[in-house]
Scaffold this motif. Structure first.
Motif, PDB file in Angstrom:
ATOM      1  N   GLU A 667       0.833  -1.198   0.000  1.00 42.06           N
ATOM      2  CA  GLU A 667       0.000   0.000   0.000  1.00 42.06           C
ATOM      3  C   GLU A 667       0.873   1.256   0.000  1.00 42.06           C
ATOM      4  OE1 GLU A 667      -2.654  -0.113   3.277  1.00 42.06           O
ATOM      5  OE2 GLU A 667      -3.770  -1.849   2.547  1.00 42.06           O
ATOM      6  N   GLY A 668       0.376   2.298  -0.642  1.00 47.03           N
ATOM      7  CA  GLY A 668       1.042   3.592  -0.594  1.00 47.03           C
ATOM      8  C   GLY A 668       0.785   4.272   0.742  1.00 47.03           C
ATOM      9  N   ARG A 669       0.955   5.590   0.773  1.00 45.08           N
ATOM     10  CA  ARG A 669       0.744   6.330   2.014  1.00 45.08           C
ATOM     11  C   ARG A 669      -0.717   6.196   2.462  1.00 45.08           C
ATOM     12  NH1 ARG A 669       1.476  11.067   0.170  1.00 45.08           N
ATOM     13  NH2 ARG A 669       3.738  11.120   0.440  1.00 45.08           N
ATOM     14  N   VAL A 670      -0.899   5.813   3.723  1.00 42.38           N
ATOM     15  CA  VAL A 670      -2.245   5.654   4.291  1.00 42.38           C
ATOM     16  C   VAL A 670      -2.261   6.289   5.671  1.00 42.38           C
ATOM     17  CG1 VAL A 670      -4.033   4.045   5.028  1.00 42.38           C
ATOM     18  CG2 VAL A 670      -2.629   3.494   3.033  1.00 42.38           C
ATOM     19  N   ALA A 671      -3.225   7.142   5.924  1.00 38.71           N
ATOM     20  CA  ALA A 671      -3.376   7.786   7.233  1.00 38.71           C
ATOM     21  C   ALA A 671      -4.585   7.209   7.953  1.00 38.71           C
ATOM     22  CB  ALA A 671      -3.531   9.294   7.077  1.00 38.71           C
ATOM     23  N   THR A 672      -4.400   6.879   9.221  1.00 38.65           N
ATOM     24  CA  THR A 672      -5.460   6.318  10.059  1.00 38.65           C
ATOM     25  C   THR A 672      -5.715   7.250  11.227  1.00 38.65           C
ATOM     26  OG1 THR A 672      -4.772   4.059   9.506  1.00 38.65           O
ATOM     27  CG2 THR A 672      -6.149   4.328  11.451  1.00 38.65           C
ATOM     28  N   PHE A 673      -6.999   7.447  11.555  1.00 41.93           N
ATOM     29  CA  PHE A 673      -7.385   8.290  12.685  1.00 41.93           C
ATOM     30  C   PHE A 673      -8.399   7.523  13.534  1.00 41.93           C
ATOM     31  CE2 PHE A 673      -6.368  10.932   9.054  1.00 41.93           C
ATOM     32  CZ  PHE A 673      -5.428  11.804   9.582  1.00 41.93           C
ATOM     33  N   GLY A 674      -8.218   7.581  14.858  1.00 43.67           N
ATOM     34  CA  GLY A 674      -9.128   6.838  15.715  1.00 43.67           C
ATOM     35  C   GLY A 674      -9.251   7.439  17.093  1.00 43.67           C
ATOM     36  N   VAL A 675     -10.157   6.855  17.874  1.00 47.00           N
ATOM     37  CA  VAL A 675     -10.381   7.286  19.244  1.00 47.00           C
ATOM     38  C   VAL A 675     -10.533   6.041  20.107  1.00 47.00           C
ATOM     39  CG1 VAL A 675     -12.889   7.463  18.932  1.00 47.00           C
ATOM     40  CG2 VAL A 675     -11.763   8.770  20.752  1.00 47.00           C
ATOM     41  N   ARG A 676     -10.004   6.122  21.328  1.00 46.90           N
ATOM     42  CA  ARG A 676     -10.021   4.993  22.249  1.00 46.90           C
ATOM     43  C   ARG A 676     -10.649   5.431  23.569  1.00 46.90           C
ATOM     44  NH1 ARG A 676      -4.815   4.356  22.590  1.00 46.90           N
ATOM     45  NH2 ARG A 676      -4.775   3.100  20.684  1.00 46.90           N
ATOM     46  N   PHE A 677     -11.580   4.645  24.066  1.00 53.32           N
ATOM     47  CA  PHE A 677     -12.239   4.908  25.341  1.00 53.32           C
ATOM     48  C   PHE A 677     -11.801   3.835  26.332  1.00 53.32           C
ATOM     49  CE2 PHE A 677     -14.914   6.347  21.889  1.00 53.32           C
ATOM     50  CZ  PHE A 677     -15.266   7.630  22.276  1.00 53.32           C
ATOM     51  N   GLY A 678     -11.382   4.226  27.515  1.00 52.70           N
ATOM     52  CA  GLY A 678     -10.925   3.263  28.509  1.00 52.70           C
ATOM     53  C   GLY A 678      -9.494   2.869  28.245  1.00 52.70           C
TER      54      GLY A 678
END
Length: 679
Positions: A667-678
Motif C-alpha cells: 500500500e502507498g501512504r495511508v493515514a489512520t485516525f481513531g479514538v479509544r475509550f478506557g
C-alpha cells in the motif's frame, strides 16, 4: 543455584504512549514468557532467542495486518499477500506450500491453532492478534517442548486475562476507507474472572475487487482457588475476502495505475475457525504442579486457486479433540523437571473442483476429494540441573508419533495433471532432543544450545499429488540447530539480546519445476540477530532489531523444461525469497507525560533472489511510519498513524515464475485516525 538477579528498573517513573512500551519491557517486573516451558518463566533465564510484544506495544502499533507486529522481531519476515493472507519466515526463507504451512508452529495460549498435518500457510488470519495481551516469538526449533511443526520458529498469541472492571472500546478509519473496531470488557467476582474481547474489520482494499470483512471473538473465564486454577478460552474467527492475485510484469508494483488492478476479480477466500480449551493447574505440593489442557477445534475454508489457470474451487477443513498434560517439579536445590504427554485426534477433508472448461492438463470437473483421520501421540520430558551457582544445564526430549488414515473418495489414478493415490495408512515417528547450558554473569547471561526440530509431512504433500510425482515419497523433515546467545543490561537504561545460529535441514520436500518430487532436499541456514531497547532521556526511548542470514541450498536439482530454467537448483545457491538483511528501528518521544506521545518507525527489507537459480532479484525496500497518541479527556485518547509516509512504491512479496515477474504491491501512504475509550 542460578537465580534471577535484581530486576531492571526503568528511568521513567511515569510514562505514557509509545515510550511506555519500551519502559514496560525494562520496568520493575521482568518479562515473563510461557512458550519456553508451557508455563510462566522469566525470559532472562530461557536458553533461547525469544521476542515478546506486550499489550502497550500492540496497542501503539494498531496493526492493519499481523505482519506489522511480528516484523518488529529480529529474524522475522511476514510477507503480506492480499487482504489478510500472508507467508512466513523465521530464521528462514519465506516458505510456501506444505513447507510454508508446516515449518512454523502457531499457538493461541499454548494450544496449536491447527492439527500438525493440516496446517494453514495463512495461519495468522485465524489468530486473535487484534485483542491479544501479548505475543511471543521463539526463533529456531522448539520441538522438544511443542513437537511437530516447530521447525523454524513458534508464534504464541495470548488472550487477555480478566481484570476488575476493565472496559476498552476503540474505533478507527483510514484514507483507504478501512474501518476497524475492537472492544474488551472484563470483571471479577470472588475467585471468578470473566472477559469478552471482539474485533471487526471492514476493508475495501486498495486494489480492485479486494475487500475484506473479518470478525473475531474471545470469551474467557478464569477460576483461581486455593491450590487450583482453571482458564477456559473460546475463540472464533471469520473471514470473507475478495482476493487480488499477483501483478504480472517487470516491477509492476512500481506502476501507480497497474498496482491497483486485479486480474482475478472472481477470486475469494472464506474461512471460519472455532477453538475451545481449558487449562487446569493443580498444586499437588509445594514442589509439584500438574497441568492439563483439554481442547477442541474446528476450521473450514473455501477459496479460488487464483494462482493456477484452473481457477478451481478448493474446500478444506478439519476438527480435532485432544489434551496437553505436564507434571512440573521444582526442588529447593534448583533442580527442576517436567514430564508430559500430548494427544489429539483429527478428521480432515479436502476437495478441488474446476468449473472452467479444460485448459491443457487442467481438466474440468473434480480434481480431488479425500478425507484423512489422524492420531498424534507425544510423550516428552525435561530436566534442569544447576551445575554451579551460575551455570545451569538442561536436557529435554520429545517423541511424536503421527498416524494418517487416508481415504480417497474419487476414482483412483490420473485425471489430467492430477494424481489421486488409493486408500492407505501412513505412520511417522520423530524424536526432538534439546541440550542447553546457561551461564549468569550478573549483568549479562550467556547461553548455548543444540536442538532438533521435526515434523511429519503435510497431508497435502502426501495425498494431493500431480503427474510425475511418485506416491509415498514424502518423509519426516528434520532440522538440527546450534545456537549461542547473550542477553543483558547496561545500567538501568539499556537492554540487549543477541544470538547467532547455524541450522541444517534435511528431507525438505517440494515439487520441482519439472513436476517431480524432491523428497530429500537439503538447506543450510546461518545468521545472527539482535534486539536492543534504550531509555535515552526521561522522555525519549529507542528500540531496534536487526538480523543477517544466509539461507542456501545444499544439493543440485537441474530442470529440463526450458521455460522453467530459472528454477534449477545448484549447491550453494541462495534459497529464493530470503533477504540477507532485515532491520527495524523505533524512536519514541513523550514530551508531555501521559498527554502526548509520538513514534517514528523505520522498516528495512533487504534485497533477495526471486528464483531458485539466482538470476532474478527484488531490490528490497525501506518504509517509514509515524504514530501519535494524545489525551483528549479522562479515559479518552485520540490516535493517528501514517503508514509508508514517503509513499514508497514497493512489493510486499516479489516472485519469479513461469518466465514472469510477479508481485503483491504494498500500500502507498495511508493515514489512520481513531479514538479509544478506557484502557
Amino acid at each position: 543455584m542460578l537465580r534471577l538477579k535484581r530486576p531492571l528498573r526503568c528511568l521513567l517513573v511515569s510514562c505514557g504512549g509509545v515510550v511506555g512500551a519500551v519502559c514496560s519491557a525494562q520496568a520493575a517486573d521482568e518479562t515473563i514468557v510461557v512458550t519456553a516451558e508451557r508455563r510462566e518463566k522469566s525470559a532472562r533465564l530461557v536458553p533461547a532467542s525469544i521476542s515478546t510484544l506486550g499489550a502497550a506495544e500492540l496497542q501503539i502499533i494498531g496493526a492493519d495486518h499481523a505482519s506489522e507486529i511480528l516484523n518488529r522481531s529480529a529474524g522475522v519476515l511476514i510477507h503480506r499477500g492480499n487482504g489478510q493472507e500472508h507467508l512466513t519466515a523465521i530464521r528462514s526463507p519465506v516458505l510456501t506450500g506444505g513447507a510454508g504451512a508446516g515449518s512454523f508452529l502457531f499457538l493461541e495460549d499454548g494450544v496449536p491453532l491447527r492439527s500438525a498435518g493440516f496446517a494453514n500457510v495463512n495461519a495468522l488470519l485465524e489468530a486473535t492478534t487484534e485483542t491479544a495481551a501479548r505475543i511471543e516469538v521463539v526463533r529456531g526449533p522448539s520441538g522438544a517442548v511443542y513437537g511437530a511443526n516447530a521447525i523454524h520458529g513458534v508464534v504464541n498469541v495470548f488472550t487477555p486475562a480478566p481484570e476488575e472492571d476493565r472496559l476498552l472500546a476503540e474505533v478507527s478509519l483510514d484514507t483507504i476507507g478501512r474501518v476497524k473496531a475492537r472492544g474488551v470488557a472484563s470483571g471479577q467476582t470472588g475467585a471468578n474472572g470473566f472477559l469478552i474481547a471482539a474485533s471487526v474489520l471492514s476493508d475495501p482494499g486498495f486494489r480492485a475487487d479486494s475487500g475484506v470483512d473479518q470478525q473475531k471473538l474471545t470469551l474467557r473465564h478464569d477460576l483461581n482457588a486455593d491450590r487450583i486454577s482453571a482458564r477456559t478460552i473460546f475463540s472464533f474467527a471469520n473471514l470473507n475476502q475478495d482476493t487480488a492475485g499477483f501483478l504480472i510484469g517487470p516491477q509492476a508494483y512500481r506502476d501507480r495505475a497497474a498496482r491497483r488492478t486485479n486480474d482475478n476479480p472472481d477470486a475469494f477466500r472464506d474461512s471460519r475457525a472455532f477453538r475451545l480449551s481449558t487449562r487446569i493447574d493443580a498444586e499437588l505440593s509445594d514442589e509439584a504442579t500438574l497441568s492439563v489442557t483439554p481442547f477442541a477445534r474446528y476450521t473450514d475454508q473455501s477459496f479460488i486457486l487464483s494462482f493456477f489457470p484452473s481457477q478451481a474451487l478448493e474446500e478444506n477443513g478439519h476438527w480435532s479433540v485432544g489434551a496437553q498434560s505436564a507434571l512440573y517439579i521444582d526442588r529447593p536445590s534448583g533442580v527442576s523437571a517436567f514430564v508430559g504427554f500430548d494427544w489429539e485426534y483429527t478428521e480432515g477433508s479436502l476437495s478441488e473442483v474446476q468449473s472452467l472448461p479444460t485448459i491443457g492438463t487442467f481438466t474440468q470437473g473434480l480434481h480431488y476429494d479425500y478425507r484423512v483421520a489422524a492420531i498424534g501421540l507425544s510423550p516428552f520430558a525435561s530436566l534442569t540441573i544447576p551445575a554451579t551457582d551460575r551455570l545451569a544445564i538442561t536436557a529435554a526430549v520429545r517423541v511424536d508419533r503421527t498416524s494418517y488414515a487416508y481415504e480417497n473418495l474419487a476414482p483412483d489414478g490420473v485425471v489430467g495433471r492430477f494424481l489421486r493415490p488409493p486408500d492407505r495408512d501412513d505412520v511417522f515417528t520423530t524424536v526432538s532432543p534439546k541440550v542447553s547450558a546457561i551461564y549468569d554473569f550478573g549483568s549479562a547471561l550467556f547461553y548455548a544450545s543444540y536442538a532438533r526440530g521435526a515434523r511429519p509431512p503435510q497431508t497435502t504433500d502426501l495425498y494431493r499429488l500431480q503427474i510425475n510425482q511418485v506416491d509415498n515419497q514424502a518423509r519426516a523433515e528434520t532440522i538440527d540447530a546450534v545456537e549461542v546467545g547473550l542477553r543483558g543490561a547496561v545500567g538501568d537504561w539499556l537492554t540487549y539480546d543477541i544470538a547467532g545460529y547455524t541450522m541444517e535441514k534435511e528431507n525438505f520436500f517440494f515439487r520441482d519445476a519439472d513436476g517431480f518430487n524432491v523428497p530429500d532436499g537439503r538447506t543450510r541456514h546461518r545468521g545472527a540477530e539482535g534486539e536492543v531497547r534504550a531509555i535515552i532521556l526521561p522522555t525519549l526511548a529507542f528500540s531496534g532489531n536487526a538480523s543477517f542470514g544466509r539461507h542456501t541450498y545444499r544439493f543440485d536439482r537441474p530442470i529440463n523444461a526450458a521455460a522453467q530454467a530459472s528454477e534449477a537448483i545448484s549447491f550453494g545457491d541462495a534459497v529464493d525469497t530470503a533477504p540477507r538483511w532485515l532491520a527495524g528501528a523505533r524512536l519514541s518521544w513523550a514530551p508531555v507525560a501521559d498527554k502526548l506521545s509520538l513514534e517514528v518507525e523505520w522498516v528495512h527489507v533487504g534485497a533477495y533472489f526471486t528464483d531458485a537459480a539466482n538470476t532474478q532479484t527484488y531490490p528490497g525496500h525501506d518504509l517509514v511510519n509515524l504514530r501519535a497518541e494524545w489525551k483528549l479527556a479522562d479515559a479518552i485518547r485520540g490516535f493517528a498513524t501514517i503508514r509508508n509516509i514517503g509513499d514508497a512504491l514497493y512489493a510486499e512479496r516479489a516472485d519469479f515464475a513461469f518466465g514472469q515477474e510477479r508481485s503483491f504491491p504494498g500500500e502507498g501512504r495511508v493515514a489512520t485516525f481513531g479514538v479509544r475509550f478506557g484502557s
